[in-house]
Design an enzyme around this catalytic site. Structure first.
Site, mmCIF file in Angstrom:
data_model
loop_
_atom_site.group_PDB
_atom_site.id
_atom_site.type_symbol
_atom_site.label_atom_id
_atom_site.label_comp_id
_atom_site.label_asym_id
_atom_site.label_seq_id
_atom_site.Cartn_x
_atom_site.Cartn_y
_atom_site.Cartn_z
ATOM 1 N N ILE A 13 0.835 -1.204 0.000
ATOM 2 C CA ILE A 13 0.000 0.000 0.000
ATOM 3 C C ILE A 13 0.868 1.251 0.000
ATOM 4 O O ILE A 13 0.565 2.241 -0.645
ATOM 5 C CB ILE A 13 -0.899 0.033 1.266
ATOM 6 C CG1 ILE A 13 -1.801 -1.188 1.317
ATOM 7 C CG2 ILE A 13 -1.700 1.317 1.320
ATOM 8 C CD1 ILE A 13 -2.917 -1.180 0.328
ATOM 9 N N ARG A 36 -6.001 -8.253 6.396
ATOM 10 C CA ARG A 36 -5.040 -7.887 7.445
ATOM 11 C C ARG A 36 -4.189 -6.722 6.930
ATOM 12 O O ARG A 36 -3.545 -6.840 5.888
ATOM 13 C CB ARG A 36 -4.110 -9.067 7.775
ATOM 14 C CG ARG A 36 -4.823 -10.291 8.358
ATOM 15 C CD ARG A 36 -5.205 -10.081 9.809
ATOM 16 N NE ARG A 36 -5.985 -11.196 10.321
ATOM 17 C CZ ARG A 36 -7.297 -11.134 10.575
ATOM 18 N NH1 ARG A 36 -7.973 -10.023 10.352
ATOM 19 N NH2 ARG A 36 -7.935 -12.185 11.054
ATOM 20 N N ALA A 75 17.483 4.313 22.264
ATOM 21 C CA ALA A 75 17.039 3.277 21.326
ATOM 22 C C ALA A 75 17.316 3.726 19.907
ATOM 23 O O ALA A 75 17.606 4.902 19.666
ATOM 24 C CB ALA A 75 15.549 3.015 21.506
ATOM 25 N N GLU A 92 24.391 2.894 18.908
ATOM 26 C CA GLU A 92 23.330 3.839 19.287
ATOM 27 C C GLU A 92 23.582 4.456 20.653
ATOM 28 O O GLU A 92 23.347 5.645 20.856
ATOM 29 C CB GLU A 92 21.963 3.128 19.315
ATOM 30 C CG GLU A 92 21.322 2.909 17.960
ATOM 31 C CD GLU A 92 20.810 4.196 17.303
ATOM 32 O OE1 GLU A 92 20.670 5.224 17.990
ATOM 33 O OE2 GLU A 92 20.578 4.167 16.087
ATOM 34 N N GLU A 96 23.818 8.456 20.975
ATOM 35 C CA GLU A 96 22.775 9.217 21.680
ATOM 36 C C GLU A 96 23.228 9.765 23.017
ATOM 37 O O GLU A 96 22.738 10.803 23.456
ATOM 38 C CB GLU A 96 21.517 8.338 21.893
ATOM 39 C CG GLU A 96 20.757 8.054 20.620
ATOM 40 C CD GLU A 96 19.286 7.728 20.862
ATOM 41 O OE1 GLU A 96 18.916 7.372 21.990
ATOM 42 O OE2 GLU A 96 18.500 7.821 19.895
ATOM 43 N N GLU A 140 21.913 13.577 11.872
ATOM 44 C CA GLU A 140 21.496 14.950 11.584
ATOM 45 C C GLU A 140 20.000 15.038 11.894
ATOM 46 O O GLU A 140 19.269 14.081 11.718
ATOM 47 C CB GLU A 140 21.747 15.218 10.091
ATOM 48 C CG GLU A 140 21.946 16.673 9.763
ATOM 49 C CD GLU A 140 21.904 16.890 8.243
ATOM 50 O OE1 GLU A 140 21.840 18.051 7.849
ATOM 51 O OE2 GLU A 140 21.920 15.898 7.485
ATOM 52 N N GLU A 142 18.484 15.097 14.658
ATOM 53 C CA GLU A 142 18.026 14.511 15.917
ATOM 54 C C GLU A 142 18.240 15.541 17.018
ATOM 55 O O GLU A 142 19.343 16.074 17.162
ATOM 56 C CB GLU A 142 18.815 13.237 16.257
ATOM 57 C CG GLU A 142 18.193 11.957 15.713
ATOM 58 C CD GLU A 142 18.781 10.702 16.359
ATOM 59 O OE1 GLU A 142 18.040 9.975 17.038
ATOM 60 O OE2 GLU A 142 19.978 10.449 16.178
#
Lengths: 186, 186
Positions: A13, A36, A75, A92, A96, A140, A142
């Site tokens: 879709i 579904r 995360a 990560e 972060e 970039e 974030e």
């Protein structure tokens, strides 16, 4: 009992930057058909990082679906569903929070909402943290605030609703149990 | 620190039976623009039902996104985002498990994955269960097996991966803590 739903027809879709939506016609166990609608996602990692003085490292960021900031454990999503989760978690955490962890252990794996989404989150405990100079740069665009919280501070953020996502609510319950265990074991 | 992302343009991508996909162009705090793809969902309720002999009631059902059966605590989506969650929980518990609960308490609320989804799940503790004769009928085309599990049985299903979704992983951790508390308090 027969449960399986056989796919009769699968239709893409939407193929977005982040989300991929699929609609399938399925054959139900009773011989009828149904539809579904499902989101495909490459999966994610999250970390519960404890500092040496027993604080948890979390990040504050804006979440557009809720139109407000949310405080979460660090995360990130996997590049592809073949990415090794632990390597992604190590990268990560540094990107972060500017922390590296000496000790990693897998705590749990869960699907946030398997009714219509195949995202799988692996949650690690990250201990023995040291700050990294010249750490890996953040993605970039974030915008993240790093927090180091005591249990009481985090509990207050949970009560005010800023801590509210599944992986961080799990982390809070994990933390509560860890404190309870420490109390028992003296 | 400035976090807000202002919506510049909002576009409906897909309006399905269950899922509604929106793509927004947003203005970032640094003046640049970015795209946010989001799923709209009316929200859901889930229940942690304990029988009088300390078992947890769960349900086994097929989850097409994972293409296998999953064992979960009973749950259901809200008709609209205005539906009163507790009333929905009372109805869903009876429909899915044939149980009515005497004592309801809200345990937690969480967003499974607020990065791209606004679904909000309210989780209730349901105690004082009694079986209902002529209970509310299940939705057509729902195929569900009702299980009443001891902690050890549920733990085995978690280890085999059949218990694997966020709300049930939360329920398992809640259960573990409850047992730990009971042990402490004698």
């Amino acid at each position: 009992m027969e449960f399986e739903e056989k796919t009769l027809k699968s239709e893409k879709i939407f193929d977005g930057v982040l989300l991929h939506l699929v609609r399938e016609e399925v054959l139900l166990p009773n011989g009828k058909t149904s539809v579904r609608e499902m989101i495909r996602h490459p999966g994610a990692v999250a970390m519960i990082p404890f500092t040496s003085d027993g604080k948890m490292v979390m990040v504050r960021q804006f979440r557009k679906p809720l139109d407000r900031t949310v405080v979460e454990i660090p995360a990130g999503k996997l590049e592809t569903s073949d990415t090794e989760p632990l390597l992604a978690a190590i990268r990560e955490l540094e990107e972060e929070t500017d922390y590296r962890a000496e000790k990693w252990s897998e705590l749990t794996v869960f699907y946030p909402t398997p009714a219509y989404l195949d995202e799988r989150i692996t949650i690690y405990l990250a201990e023995g943290l040291t700050k990294v100079e010249n750490s890996l740069p953040m993605d970039e665009d974030e915008f993240i605030e790093i927090l180091e919280l005591t249990f009481e501070e985090a509990k207050a953020l949970q009560e005010s609703g800023e801590i509210c996502d599944s992986k961080t609510i799990y982390a809070m319950l994990y933390w509560e149990m860890r404190l309870l265990r420490e109390r028992i074991e003296g």
